[in-house]
Design a protein around this motif. Structure first.
Motif, PDB file in Angstrom:
ATOM      1  N   LEU A  86      76.365  19.689 -39.145  1.00 37.60           N
ATOM      2  CA  LEU A  86      75.816  19.999 -37.828  1.00 37.60           C
ATOM      3  C   LEU A  86      74.292  20.086 -37.863  1.00 37.60           C
ATOM      4  O   LEU A  86      73.614  19.661 -36.921  1.00 37.60           O
ATOM      5  N   PHE A  87      73.750  20.625 -38.955  1.00 40.87           N
ATOM      6  CA  PHE A  87      72.292  20.722 -39.068  1.00 40.87           C
ATOM      7  C   PHE A  87      71.669  19.333 -39.112  1.00 40.87           C
ATOM      8  O   PHE A  87      70.670  19.069 -38.431  1.00 40.87           O
ATOM      9  N   ALA A  90      71.679  17.703 -35.797  1.00 43.08           N
ATOM     10  CA  ALA A  90      70.621  18.247 -34.933  1.00 43.08           C
ATOM     11  C   ALA A  90      69.282  17.599 -35.225  1.00 43.08           C
ATOM     12  O   ALA A  90      68.480  17.366 -34.311  1.00 43.08           O
ATOM     13  N   ALA A  99      64.345  23.531 -35.805  1.00 43.78           N
ATOM     14  CA  ALA A  99      65.775  23.520 -36.142  1.00 43.78           C
ATOM     15  C   ALA A  99      66.105  24.624 -37.140  1.00 43.78           C
ATOM     16  O   ALA A  99      67.095  25.354 -36.980  1.00 43.78           O
ATOM     17  N   GLU A 103      68.430  27.926 -36.444  1.00 44.34           N
ATOM     18  CA  GLU A 103      69.588  28.146 -37.316  1.00 44.34           C
ATOM     19  C   GLU A 103      69.577  29.547 -37.921  1.00 44.34           C
ATOM     20  O   GLU A 103      70.630  30.089 -38.267  1.00 44.34           O
ATOM     21  N   GLY A 151      70.788  18.262 -29.383  1.00 45.31           N
ATOM     22  CA  GLY A 151      70.328  18.673 -30.701  1.00 45.31           C
ATOM     23  C   GLY A 151      70.369  20.176 -30.872  1.00 45.31           C
ATOM     24  O   GLY A 151      70.762  20.687 -31.925  1.00 45.31           O
ATOM     25  N   VAL A 152      69.985  20.903 -29.823  1.00 48.93           N
ATOM     26  CA  VAL A 152      70.033  22.368 -29.876  1.00 48.93           C
ATOM     27  C   VAL A 152      71.471  22.854 -30.007  1.00 48.93           C
ATOM     28  O   VAL A 152      71.760  23.804 -30.747  1.00 48.93           O
ATOM     29  N   TYR A 154      73.901  21.301 -31.468  1.00 45.85           N
ATOM     30  CA  TYR A 154      74.296  21.070 -32.859  1.00 45.85           C
ATOM     31  C   TYR A 154      73.754  22.154 -33.780  1.00 45.85           C
ATOM     32  O   TYR A 154      74.471  22.671 -34.644  1.00 45.85           O
ATOM     33  N   VAL A 155      72.482  22.525 -33.605  1.00 42.52           N
ATOM     34  CA  VAL A 155      71.898  23.488 -34.525  1.00 42.52           C
ATOM     35  C   VAL A 155      72.434  24.895 -34.254  1.00 42.52           C
ATOM     36  O   VAL A 155      72.541  25.713 -35.180  1.00 42.52           O
TER      37      VAL A 155
END
Length: 298
Positions: A86-87, A90, A99, A103, A151-152, A154-155
């Motif tokens: 996931l990182f 992102a 990111a 996290e 992207g946010v 995902y992170v």
């Protein structure tokens, strides 16, 4: 003659900082490989090679596992795999520094859940302010409001996986530390591999790609985790946590040097808020819970 405390602390502090620099430089280099095999492909290479290295070093098959230990290691490894995947997903659309800062909501939430001091509300406020400045909440100005929402998302998923990774890692760590880390990383590789193969296909096995993946694994996992283990044996939990709070800043610097990612003043302020919140909650914590295996960020 007995070595003074400052001199005794110098080596583990240097080891931990070197590990963080290696990890984030490796992450920045990994992002530069996305055009070749995609984010999932790079994640599969990193976790796969890391698993092979750790299995070779620790040889976990030499010890037997109880069913309960195996269950926690599987959960720990699954969280580790999702955290990495996931990182990296992102990083396709948002800069490395923000990111890493977002996290950090994962371990911050774990630390704050165990805290009851009034002062902790200050650190909660700072963390919320930093995240508010980072998240795309419709702001038309300030730079950070324009972060890609996907992207946010995902992170934030990676942050949740990091929190679970810490909680499961504490349970998994009841087995032999090296055995838990190596088997956990092997589990992570099995979780991530299908996504990497689906995205990159046979391109994942090109010699140049494999060599780059091995470099990412060494820089982002094998070396920082080894240095972290060295530091953990010589630093108390508070010192370790305060130093780890510097990771978003180190990530931003690595991204600037390797990828040319520049941050706005608002971005820098947001990251600074999260760094201070992380350091503050670490210093203020009265608990001395044992740090689980492999606590480094992805």
């Amino acid at each position: 003659m007995t070595e003074s405390r400052p001199a005794a602390l110098l080596l583990p502090v240097a080891a931990l900082v070197t590990g963080m620099v290696s990890l984030q430089t490796g992450a920045a280099f990994a992002k530069s490989l996305f055009p070749l095999v995609g984010a999932a492909g790079v994640s599969a290479l990193r976790v796969g090679f890391s698993a092979l290295i750790l299995l070779a070093v620790w040889r976990p098959w030499r010890r037997s596992l109880h069913a309960g230990e195996a269950g926690w290691i599987l959960l720990y490894g699954a969280a580790l795999g999702l955290m990495n995947l996931l990182f990296y997903m992102a990083l396709r659309t948002i800069p490395l520094g923000p990111a890493v800062a977002i996290e950090f909501a994962g371990p911050l939430a774990v630390a704050l859940a165990a805290s009851r001091r009034p002062m902790d509300f200050l650190w909660i406020g700072l963390a919320v302010l930093g995240l508010w400045l980072l998240l795309p909440l419709g702001s038309a100005s300030g730079g950070l409001g324009a972060l890609d929402p996907v992207g946010v998302a995902y992170v934030l998923g990676a942050a949740l996986a990091w929190a679970l990774y810490i909680l499961f890692g504490q349970r998994a760590g009841r087995a032999h530390g090296g055995q838990a880390v190596s088997l956990g990383m092997a589990t992570a590789a099995l979780v991530v591999a299908p996504f990497g193969l689906a995205e990159a296909g046979t391109g994942l096995f090109a010699p140049a790609v494999l060599a780059s993946g091995l470099a990412v694994a060494v820089a982002s996992s094998a070396l920082p985790y080894s240095l972290e283990m060295f530091a953990l044996r010589r630093l108390d939990r508070q010192s370790f946590g305060v130093l780890m709070s510097l990771e978003p800043a180190i990530a931003s610097f690595a991204a600037l040097i390797v990828l040319g990612e520049h941050l706005t003043a608002v971005q820098e302020l947001a990251i600074a808020c999260i760094i201070v919140a992380s350091a503050g909650i670490t210093v203020g914590s009265r608990r001395r819970a044992r740090v689980g295996p492999g606590t480094a960020a992805p």
